[in-house]
Write a protein that holds these residues in place. Structure first.
Motif, PDB file in Angstrom:
ATOM      1  N   GLN A  71       1.014  -1.158  -0.098  1.00 35.12           N
ATOM      2  CA  GLN A  71      -0.163   0.154  -0.123  1.00 35.12           C
ATOM      3  C   GLN A  71       0.947   1.222  -0.100  1.00 35.12           C
ATOM      4  OE1 GLN A  71      -3.303  -0.444  -0.299  1.00 35.12           O
ATOM      5  NE2 GLN A  71      -2.724  -2.664  -0.409  1.00 35.12           N
ATOM      6  N   SER A  72       0.157   2.324  -0.573  1.00 33.56           N
ATOM      7  CA  SER A  72       1.037   3.615  -0.433  1.00 33.56           C
ATOM      8  C   SER A  72       1.047   4.230   0.788  1.00 33.56           C
ATOM      9  CB  SER A  72       0.309   4.535  -1.285  1.00 33.56           C
ATOM     10  OG  SER A  72      -0.846   5.136  -1.068  1.00 33.56           O
ATOM     11  N   ASN A  73       1.871   5.199   1.081  1.00 34.73           N
ATOM     12  CA  ASN A  73       1.765   5.937   2.530  1.00 34.73           C
ATOM     13  C   ASN A  73       0.910   6.826   2.545  1.00 34.73           C
ATOM     14  OD1 ASN A  73       4.595   4.835   3.183  1.00 34.73           O
ATOM     15  ND2 ASN A  73       5.468   6.700   2.059  1.00 34.73           N
ATOM     16  N   ASP A  74       0.005   7.079   1.945  1.00 36.60           N
ATOM     17  CA  ASP A  74      -1.335   7.589   1.836  1.00 36.60           C
ATOM     18  C   ASP A  74      -2.428   6.750   2.596  1.00 36.60           C
ATOM     19  OD1 ASP A  74      -0.346  10.195   0.928  1.00 36.60           O
ATOM     20  OD2 ASP A  74      -1.002   9.648  -0.931  1.00 36.60           O
ATOM     21  N   ILE A  75      -2.481   5.514   1.865  1.00 32.51           N
ATOM     22  CA  ILE A  75      -3.384   4.501   2.436  1.00 32.51           C
ATOM     23  C   ILE A  75      -2.971   4.010   3.866  1.00 32.51           C
ATOM     24  CG2 ILE A  75      -4.182   2.319   2.156  1.00 32.51           C
ATOM     25  CD1 ILE A  75      -4.134   2.793  -0.760  1.00 32.51           C
ATOM     26  N   ALA A 105      -1.415   5.953   6.178  1.00 26.61           N
ATOM     27  CA  ALA A 105      -1.687   7.017   6.967  1.00 26.61           C
ATOM     28  C   ALA A 105      -3.209   7.033   7.288  1.00 26.61           C
ATOM     29  CB  ALA A 105      -1.406   8.335   6.489  1.00 26.61           C
ATOM     30  N   ASN A 106      -4.086   6.624   6.135  1.00 25.45           N
ATOM     31  CA  ASN A 106      -5.648   6.648   6.541  1.00 25.45           C
ATOM     32  C   ASN A 106      -5.980   5.591   7.414  1.00 25.45           C
ATOM     33  OD1 ASN A 106      -6.262   8.939   4.711  1.00 25.45           O
ATOM     34  ND2 ASN A 106      -6.280   7.543   3.001  1.00 25.45           N
ATOM     35  N   MET A 109      -8.084   5.899  10.601  1.00 26.21           N
ATOM     36  CA  MET A 109      -9.248   5.002  11.057  1.00 26.21           C
ATOM     37  C   MET A 109      -9.031   4.372  12.489  1.00 26.21           C
ATOM     38  SD  MET A 109     -10.607   1.721   9.203  1.00 26.21           S
ATOM     39  CE  MET A 109      -9.122   0.710   9.574  1.00 26.21           C
ATOM     40  N   MET A 110      -7.867   4.082  12.746  1.00 19.09           N
ATOM     41  CA  MET A 110      -7.533   3.361  14.200  1.00 19.09           C
ATOM     42  C   MET A 110      -7.882   4.382  15.085  1.00 19.09           C
ATOM     43  SD  MET A 110      -6.808   0.317  13.367  1.00 19.09           S
ATOM     44  CE  MET A 110      -6.564  -0.290  14.816  1.00 19.09           C
ATOM     45  N   SER A 111      -7.343   5.414  14.832  1.00 24.02           N
ATOM     46  CA  SER A 111      -7.549   6.682  15.970  1.00 24.02           C
ATOM     47  C   SER A 111      -9.143   7.038  15.959  1.00 24.02           C
ATOM     48  CB  SER A 111      -6.889   8.193  15.384  1.00 24.02           C
ATOM     49  OG  SER A 111      -7.294   9.031  16.359  1.00 24.02           O
ATOM     50  N   HIS A 112      -9.947   7.004  14.844  1.00 26.83           N
ATOM     51  CA  HIS A 112     -11.402   7.120  15.048  1.00 26.83           C
ATOM     52  C   HIS A 112     -12.171   6.007  15.661  1.00 26.83           C
ATOM     53  CE1 HIS A 112     -11.747  10.730  12.818  1.00 26.83           C
ATOM     54  NE2 HIS A 112     -11.032  10.451  11.917  1.00 26.83           N
ATOM     55  N   ILE A 113     -11.686   4.913  15.642  1.00 26.27           N
ATOM     56  CA  ILE A 113     -12.237   3.516  16.176  1.00 26.27           C
ATOM     57  C   ILE A 113     -11.931   3.649  17.732  1.00 26.27           C
ATOM     58  CG2 ILE A 113     -11.748   1.214  16.818  1.00 26.27           C
ATOM     59  CD1 ILE A 113     -11.292   0.642  13.617  1.00 26.27           C
TER      60      ILE A 113
END
Length: 93
Positions: free
Chosen positions: A69-73, A75-76, A80-84
């Motif tokens: 995966q790219s670094n952008d993915i 980072a996303n 997502m983990m932070s939002h969870i």
């Protein structure tokens, strides 16, 4: 890969306290997501949790999926983990 990530992430809300509530889980997730961790390093990190090599191929495949995966993915995924961890469902724990 998407199904594997969904299964891996599905268990996270069950054990969240200001983060996951489990430093080992967060360390393992960060090692999974990090592009700096090679497949061999990842397998070594996961070896205490791998029942006699049975999951060795699955661990290798999981890490390779993240390495592709790219670094952008990546980072996303961290976002997502932070939002969870900060979700209303986790606030109950």
């Amino acid at each position: 890969m998407k199904l594997l990530v969904v299964f891996m992430l599905a268990a996270i809300p069950l054990c969240c306290h200001a983060g996951s509530g489990c430093e080992k889980l967060e360390y393992l997730l960060n090692a999974t997501i990090s592009p700096e961790v090679s497949v061999s390093e990842y397998k070594e990190i996961m070896s205490p949790y791998d029942s006699k090599g049975v999951a060795n191929d699955a661990l290798e495949e999981l890490k390779e999926c993240f390495l592709k995966q790219s670094n952008d993915i990546l980072a996303n995924v961290q976002v997502m983990m932070s939002h969870i961890y900060n979700s209303e469902q986790c606030a109950l724990y």
